[in-house]
Design a protein around this motif. Sequence first.
Motif, PDB file in Angstrom:
ATOM      1  N   UNK A  91       0.834  -1.211   0.000  1.00 18.47           N
ATOM      2  CA  UNK A  91       0.000   0.000   0.000  1.00 18.47           C
ATOM      3  C   UNK A  91       0.865   1.257   0.000  1.00 18.47           C
ATOM      4  N   UNK A  92       1.910   1.254   0.827  1.00 20.46           N
ATOM      5  CA  UNK A  92       2.812   2.406   0.866  1.00 20.46           C
ATOM      6  C   UNK A  92       3.507   2.588  -0.482  1.00 20.46           C
ATOM      7  N   UNK A  93       3.919   1.478  -1.098  1.00 16.19           N
ATOM      8  CA  UNK A  93       4.602   1.555  -2.389  1.00 16.19           C
ATOM      9  C   UNK A  93       3.690   2.089  -3.480  1.00 16.19           C
ATOM     10  N   UNK A  94       2.394   1.826  -3.367  1.00 11.01           N
ATOM     11  CA  UNK A  94       1.454   2.387  -4.330  1.00 11.01           C
ATOM     12  C   UNK A  94       1.520   3.907  -4.334  1.00 11.01           C
ATOM     13  N   UNK A  95       1.841   4.485  -3.184  1.00 17.52           N
ATOM     14  CA  UNK A  95       1.854   5.935  -3.028  1.00 17.52           C
ATOM     15  C   UNK A  95       3.239   6.551  -3.195  1.00 17.52           C
ATOM     16  N   UNK A  96       4.280   5.852  -2.722  1.00 20.03           N
ATOM     17  CA  UNK A  96       5.622   6.439  -2.702  1.00 20.03           C
ATOM     18  C   UNK A  96       6.584   5.832  -3.706  1.00 20.03           C
ATOM     19  N   UNK A  98       8.492   2.064  -5.361  1.00 17.69           N
ATOM     20  CA  UNK A  98       8.959   0.761  -4.874  1.00 17.69           C
ATOM     21  C   UNK A  98      10.157   0.800  -3.944  1.00 17.69           C
ATOM     22  N   UNK A  99      10.933   1.876  -3.928  1.00 18.49           N
ATOM     23  CA  UNK A  99      12.166   1.934  -3.144  1.00 18.49           C
ATOM     24  C   UNK A  99      11.900   2.688  -1.844  1.00 18.49           C
ATOM     25  N   UNK A 100      11.802   1.930  -0.743  1.00 23.57           N
ATOM     26  CA  UNK A 100      11.263   2.488   0.497  1.00 23.57           C
ATOM     27  C   UNK A 100      12.147   2.213   1.698  1.00 23.57           C
ATOM     28  N   UNK A 262       7.550   5.884   6.809  1.00 23.70           N
ATOM     29  CA  UNK A 262       8.208   5.491   5.573  1.00 23.70           C
ATOM     30  C   UNK A 262       8.498   6.700   4.685  1.00 23.70           C
ATOM     31  N   UNK A 263       9.619   6.624   3.971  1.00 19.78           N
ATOM     32  CA  UNK A 263       9.972   7.629   2.962  1.00 19.78           C
ATOM     33  C   UNK A 263      10.639   6.907   1.791  1.00 19.78           C
ATOM     34  N   UNK A 264      10.635   7.519   0.610  1.00 22.87           N
ATOM     35  CA  UNK A 264      11.428   6.963  -0.487  1.00 22.87           C
ATOM     36  C   UNK A 264      12.918   7.035  -0.158  1.00 22.87           C
ATOM     37  N   UNK A 265      13.707   6.201  -0.810  1.00 24.99           N
ATOM     38  CA  UNK A 265      15.152   6.196  -0.557  1.00 24.99           C
ATOM     39  C   UNK A 265      15.827   7.493  -0.982  1.00 24.99           C
ATOM     40  N   UNK A 296      15.346  -0.992  -3.845  1.00 25.77           N
ATOM     41  CA  UNK A 296      16.785  -0.818  -3.660  1.00 25.77           C
ATOM     42  C   UNK A 296      17.103   0.641  -3.381  1.00 25.77           C
ATOM     43  N   UNK A 297      18.264   0.839  -2.790  1.00 18.54           N
ATOM     44  CA  UNK A 297      18.738   2.187  -2.502  1.00 18.54           C
ATOM     45  C   UNK A 297      19.861   2.526  -3.475  1.00 18.54           C
TER      46      UNK A 297
END
Length: 317
Positions: A91-96, A98-100, A262-265, A296-297
């Motif tokens: 759910x978070x990846x849907x918004x931010x 894939x790299x979390x 959570x935040x993006x990398x 991935x970062x």
Amino acid sequence: MTTSARTDSSLTDEQVASFHENGYIGPLTIYTPDEMDRMWKEIRRESLDRSHAAYPEVDAGFGAPNIFNYDRHLDVDLLARHICNRKIIDKVATLLGPDLLCWRTEFFPKYPGDEGTDWHQADTFANASGKPQLLWPGETDSNFGGGTLTVWTAFTDSTEENGCLQIIPGTHTKMNYDETRTMDFDQSRINAEIKDGVPRGFFGYDYRQLQVDADWKPNEEDAVSLVMEKGQCVIFLSTLMHASLPNVSTGKGYRMGFASRYVPTSVRVYPDTDQIEEYGGNISLDKWSAVLVSGEDTYGHNKIGTRTLRGTEYRSA
């Protein structure tokens, strides 16, 4: 914000549209009540052992939220699994995208008699120390970025009586607070103030000190109380106006929430700092690290930890 490949646990297009309009989505069921009961019982048992915790052992228990109950996902196995739960991450990846990273977790207890929490917003999280804890690409400590995506999970039932969260939909696009200002910490404020007829505080601070307009007040007529069954969560932007009600229940009717952030990398976490300064004290970040929970970062500007059983190995990305 970018999107990620969809799975059965992802948000739908309708939910994404609602999120962007309102700044939150939920309640969403992650665990059944029985699953949550078993999980919380084990977490409580494991949490008593602080020998592998990221921050020094103190007599903090599950009292008022403070820096000593941050980031127990780094040493408590079920919390480590929780922050990586695909029902949450997809759910978070849907918004931010894939790299979390999960950069912080916090317990939020509220016991009978505890005050509610002030209405507030957070972007850089500089509200207590005056120094940003998050910076999005191109963001400085004086311009608007993106805050963090908070997943607040009810580990116990969360009701209006025991102090559930409240939010004001659609308030996430404008900051009403200036995080370059500082708040004064005064422990005597805790459970001692009434604001607009409601016992509210901010763990020894008064969040109104950060208001851009000293005469402004949030429109509480638009507030939504987020009543949740244990095992449910709400996902919201930290820049959304949010608060909580006081716990006016009797007996043992405590409320326990657990927030994973959570935040993006691409976001810089704790930039140019080596300690947290909050709640009248400070603590070293030597044993802290962000956790890569998805993707991935490729940026390499955050300290990333590799989770192992009963502890965390750290590496600088």
